[in-house]
Enzyme design. Sequence first.
Site: not given
Length: 615
Positions: A403, A530, A532
Amino acid sequence: MFATMKYILVTGGVISGIGKGIIASSVGTILKSCGLRVTAIKIDPYINIDAGTFSPYEHGEVFVLDDGGEVDLDLGNYERFLDIRLTKDNNLTTGKIYQSVINKERKGDYLGKTVQVVPHITDAIQEWVMRQARVPVDDDGVEPQICVIELGGTVGDIESMPFIEAFRQFQFKVKRENFCNIHVSLVPQPSATGEQKTKPTQNSVRELRGLGLSPDLIMCRCSTSLENSVKEKISMFCHVEPEQVICVADVSSIYRVPLLLENQGVVGYFCQRLDLPIETRPRKMLTKWKEMSDRSDRLLEQCSIALVGKYTKFTDSYASVIKALEHSALAICHKLDIKYIDSADLEPNTLKEEPVKYHEAWQKLCSADGILVPGGFGVRGTEGKIHAINWARKQKKPFLGVCLGMQLAVCEFARNVLEWEDANSTEFHPESKHPVVIDMPEHNPGQMGGTMRLGKRRTIFKTTNSILRRLYGDAEYVDERHRHRFEVNPELKDHFEGKGFHFVGQDVEGERMEVIELDDHPYFVGVQYHPEFTSRPIKPSPPYFGLLLASAGKLQSYLQKGCCLSPRDTYSDQSGSSTPDSEIVEQVLKLARKMFPDLNGLFGMSICSRQQAVK
């Protein structure tokens, strides 16, 4: 199977942050391992509508769901443990409840009645829970059978009173055999005496019972195993059987918590208490968790990652990032060493004001095997992040930017390779002559909450020789979760491409730059999304996995082998994880090769065959 929904409420006492989220996730995990379909709801008593406007120092990271919901980080635990996909309505806040009730009042739905906490707010809570519990969360779209509900905060807080009252009524509405309450409490052990103290738990349970809820299981958080005398004392003063007092002592890995609960008969208790028609034989899914925990405890090789961010004083600010790194490290059999670096400490101003802190930060950065710059907002520390990215690019250190980390990688390249000295994001320098990162058309500067590009969006790979594409299994596109207000300026992309800085992934329209890669570098990758948020213990996120592989010096061999790890590193088909026996057998066979050259036939067998032969 049963048709009636079963509800398990998890409350907490004594202190907040006691581990209710992990315990709720673990309860769901052991029930799912029995073949049940499980969903989860997190209740946060704060008045905010959602977690979107929180500072990470308030409640940790903001977790983003597929539908764009900005929610509490505990929903990330639920998704990772249970491997499910939740929606924004799985996170219930006081703000959402009051907003829905007030909207109904404005529309005249209450027919002129006085709107009160009881019954209107409490009814709204119960209706929300019953409605959301039936929303499918698995890929097969089948309705769940068990709903685990975590009530945030601690019993006795003023803001959680309407929720406690709602569940007091709820237990009678759904009947006793369909509702169960787990109370998580702290059993402190003062260093002065070394004695485990039960009084905080007694007081907490007394408070809960005074509000109309009697705990069925008391889960005691403690630093060491609960002594039998302590367990009996809690049983006597808290009106439960000793078997209903569960010890949740500190463990080496959170993956051990489901095993801890299973070993103390929690599944058997639920079978009897909630009338669950399930088998009690050993379950394949829990075997996987055991093997994963064993592997985590046996790791010897180490890989260090420098996490360069602005919220490093509170690790929950990067909870999902840390989990994604752990998943990837576990997959390649390396122990993870995260070096937390406050990005402001890397800036020249720190050298003038606090030279020791400056040199310590740079020493950490230079000694790390790989560098990660995660997402964030605001100008503080951005120049330090750019210095870290510059060092990673020049020294050919494996780098991942997520990001804001990707956006700053674009700024760094523009300044130092394209020689646009004032290149910047309009978020930090609106008057820049080279705005390489700009705000998006849908960004509304007048309002903060819910105005970002949020949720699952598709990214199309524009080239077939991308490293990240190969890590994704040579996929043509990926669907990942986003949370950003600014994006790379598409009008300037040709300047970067000509210098070997490639935008290998773009959105469906080809207008938004999603993935960057740099030529002649072992691993220099940036992603606008993102990744994750979708990482799982058995299926690590590809961008993070690539960072760990490159940092451990294994990326090229992994790619050359067709993106396959060695048998020692992979998870087996039988349980989802490599077995301890298989790794031991591999080591034994290495020694046997030297001592007994005639055993070549044995060496040619599969791991499973070898295990049988060795036995």
